[in-house]
Design an enzyme around this catalytic site. Structure first.
Site, PDB file in Angstrom:
ATOM      1  CE  LYS A 194      -3.438   2.381   2.768  1.00  0.00           C
ATOM      2  NZ  LYS A 194      -4.411   2.358   3.838  1.00  0.00           N
ATOM      3  CD  GLU A 200       9.247  -5.957   7.218  1.00  0.00           C
ATOM      4  OE1 GLU A 200       9.003  -4.845   6.685  1.00  0.00           O
ATOM      5  OE2 GLU A 200       8.954  -6.231   8.397  1.00  0.00           O
ATOM      6  N   GLY A 252      -4.872  -1.713   4.798  1.00  0.00           N
ATOM      7  CA  GLY A 252      -4.051  -2.841   4.331  1.00  0.00           C
ATOM      8  C   GLY A 252      -4.693  -4.193   4.594  1.00  0.00           C
ATOM      9  NE  ARG A 253      -6.386  -3.742  10.728  1.00  0.00           N
ATOM     10  CZ  ARG A 253      -5.766  -2.586  10.853  1.00  0.00           C
ATOM     11  NH1 ARG A 253      -4.632  -2.380  10.220  1.00  0.00           N
ATOM     12  NH2 ARG A 253      -6.264  -1.618  11.607  1.00  0.00           N
ATOM     13  CD  GLU A 338      -1.850  -4.281  11.397  1.00  0.00           C
ATOM     14  OE1 GLU A 338      -2.384  -3.991  10.322  1.00  0.00           O
ATOM     15  OE2 GLU A 338      -0.674  -4.687  11.454  1.00  0.00           O
ATOM     16  CG  HIS A 369      -4.123 -35.828  16.466  1.00  0.00           C
ATOM     17  ND1 HIS A 369      -4.322 -37.050  17.059  1.00  0.00           N
ATOM     18  CD2 HIS A 369      -5.138 -35.656  15.586  1.00  0.00           C
ATOM     19  CE1 HIS A 369      -5.407 -37.616  16.526  1.00  0.00           C
ATOM     20  NE2 HIS A 369      -5.922 -36.782  15.633  1.00  0.00           N
ATOM     21  CE  LYS A 497       5.750  -0.833   9.979  1.00  0.00           C
ATOM     22  NZ  LYS A 497       4.796  -0.072   9.190  1.00  0.00           N
TER      23      LYS A 497
END
Ligand code: F6P
Length: 532
Positions: A194, A200, A252-253, A338, A369, A497
């Site tokens: 965005k 990253e 963004g999400r 978030e 399990h 950050k």
């Protein structure tokens, strides 16, 4: 705000809700819409509790807040932005205004550009230096990764386009592993960000560029970008024809419905992508129109508030008995945590109650399990949220699906019923006696009375996935609106950050660690000693 609900909870907390669960309750404490059935009857919420919960929606003005969101008002107050991911799935294009401007013509024009490009890639008309595209690599992180990565896996039965890979982690192991599987001459790299500044993503994008430049003359021709920052995409060398922009009112999400969904569209094709959008839009309409008691997002949110803020259960397990939804828990972790992991209310005052819960999970039956032991017998209560399809896509393995369904339903039954000491004794009576029988029996007791909800749907189609994702988005909205927080900013990610940027020269040995705390300095020293 929660006093009455807490008092009500105190008065019913010891009740075994299993005693309430009959046919009438199953119908009364379920809500159905479109392809979904939400059953929340295996909880301790009764009629009076539900009335109090619904009352919360009215007291906190959720309907007005919802309408303000759909109307494009700047409900993301700390960033001064509208919250309009719903416009991305507004397929009929009814007008949606932001600052007096109808945003739909541009939304639909971008969707059509994406469709043209996706078709070209899928048909082989768009070529890499070595011919038709065989592999697409989506480089992005957080909302620019989790949504499309989750959905590409979820809709694998519809995947008839090139292979899709997702790279998110700045850990070089992530991108190196993907690049090894791809031929640079037939690979399309999509840089999804965005802001187009995320360290990253930009680092991985440059790594991919360098990898491709070893064998491809014009690397820019095999890159596309998805971003709100079109100036930055140009500076990176990506031609405007392959840049798909979106506005800052798409969080963004919440962004997989638009350009960030390009990899999904290339994988499953524009028609299936439109079906996904239609599913989301159907849930929007339901959320806007249905009375609260029948309103799936509202009821899902109220069950969440009951368990988290009223009962004090701090976590929520998402357990899809649908392996295609294996990435759903990770996706929901960002969406929910978030959005609603905030310490202050909209006006900046310290939140006087808990914020959103910890969300975690794994697909069933794998989790059974691994960690279900704690869910059944641990000392903390963990509300479980099961998802189950009536039909899988593997028709030849129908018997396996029936086994899966039986496991899913058995878990919610076991959580509710438990097993008391008498029953546990009878299980071991043949093997042990006396004190040993008593000791052995105690280990086999399940307290039960543990709440769960089940979301059931016919089959995981693109349309159903759209409904599921929009359902969770609106749940987050309702929970945030009741709690009075801003679900649409994420200041909590900034400090880490900033400190990472400041630490980079220290780790690289260009600056010393003298300004750092003793623990951080010692860890840097240890890692440097071992070659960082
Ligand atoms: O750091 C958190 C975050 O801003 C998320 O909200 C977002 O989804 C992610 O980073 C990626 O951001 P971008 O799409 O701008 O690269």
């Amino acid at each position: 705000m929660f006093e009455e609900l807490k008092a009500h909870h105190a008065s019913v907390a010891d009740r075994r809700f299993e005693t309430m669960v009959n046919d009438t309750r199953a119908a009364e404490f379920s809500a159905e819409n479109g392809d979904m059935r939400l059953d929340y009857s295996k909880t301790n919420i009764d009629g009076a509790g539900r009335d109090l919960l619904i009352d919360l929606l009215d007291r906190t003005g959720v309907a007005a807040k919802r309408d303000a969101m759909f109307a494009g008002e700047p409900i993301n107050e700390t960033e001064g932005r509208a919250v309009l991911h719903t416009a991305l799935r507004n397929l009929e294009g009814g007008r949606v205004y932001v600052d007096g401007q109808d945003v739909m013509p541009e939304v639909l024009a971008t969707l059509e550009r994406m469709e043209r490009f996706a078709k070209e890639v899928r048909s082989g008309d768009f070529k890499g230096q070595g011919g038709a595209i065989t592999d697409v690599i989506n480089i992005g992180i957080g909302g620019s990764d989790l949504g499309p990565a989750m959905a590409v896996k979820a809709l694998a039965p519809y995947h008839d386009g090139p292979r899709c890979h997702f790279v998110s982690n700045v850990d070089g192991a992530d991108i190196a592993g993907v690049l090894r599987q791809c031929d640079p001459k037939t690979t399309l790299v999509i840089v999804a960000s965005k802001t187009f500044t995320t360290i990253e993503t930009m680092t991985n994008a440059r790594t991919a560029q360098a990898w491709m430049s070893e064998s491809v003359a014009d690397t820019g021709a095999q890159f596309a970008a998805l971003s709100t920052a079109e100036d930055k995409t140009a500076a990176f060398g990506i031609a405007p024809t392959r840049v798909f922009g979106f506005a800052d009112w798409v969080g963004g999400r919440y962004s997989m419905w638009g350009p960030i969904g390009l990899s999904l569209m290339i994988a499953i094709g524009p028609d299936a992508f439109r079906a996904f959008l239609r599913g989301g839009q159907a849930m929007d309409r339901h959320f806007q129109a249905a009375p609260w008691k029948e309103n799936l997002p509202a009821m899902l949110a109220l069950v969440g508030i009951w368990h988290n803020q009223i009962c004090g259960y701090a976590t929520r397990a998402v357990l899809p008995y649908d392996n295609l939804l294996a990435r759903l828990p990770a996706y929901l972790q960002q969406l929910e945590m978030e959005s609603n992991g905030k310490g202050v209310s909209m006006d900046g005052a310290k939140l006087p109650y808990d914020s959103g819960p910890v969300v975690w999970g794994e697909p069933g039956t794998n989790g059974q399990h691994a960690f279900y032991q704690l869910i059944h017998q641990g000392t903390r209560v963990i509300p479980c949220e099961f998802l189950i399809a009536a039909r899988s896509h593997e028709e030849d393995l129908h018997h396996q699906h029936q086994l899966l369904v039986a496991n899913c339903l058995a878990q919610s039954e076991a959580l509710m019923r438990g097993r008391d000491l008498d029953e546990a004794r009878s299980k071991v009576a043949g093997k042990f006696s006396g004190d040993e029988l008593e000791r052995q029996a105690r280990h086999r007791v399940f307290e039960g009375n543990r709440p769960s909800i089940t979301l059931a749907y016919p089959q995981l189609t693109p349309e159903v996935l759209g409904q599921i994702i929009a359902l969770y988005e609106h749940r987050v909205f309702v929970e945030g609106a009741v709690l009075g927080i801003n679900s649409y900013d994420q200041w909590g990610v900034e400090l880490g950050k900033e400190l990472a940027t400041a630490l980079q020269p220290v780790v690289e040995g260009e600056e010393d660690a003298s300004g750092k705390d003793g623990s951080t300095a010692a860890l840097v020293a240890f890692l440097q000693k071992h070659g960082v």
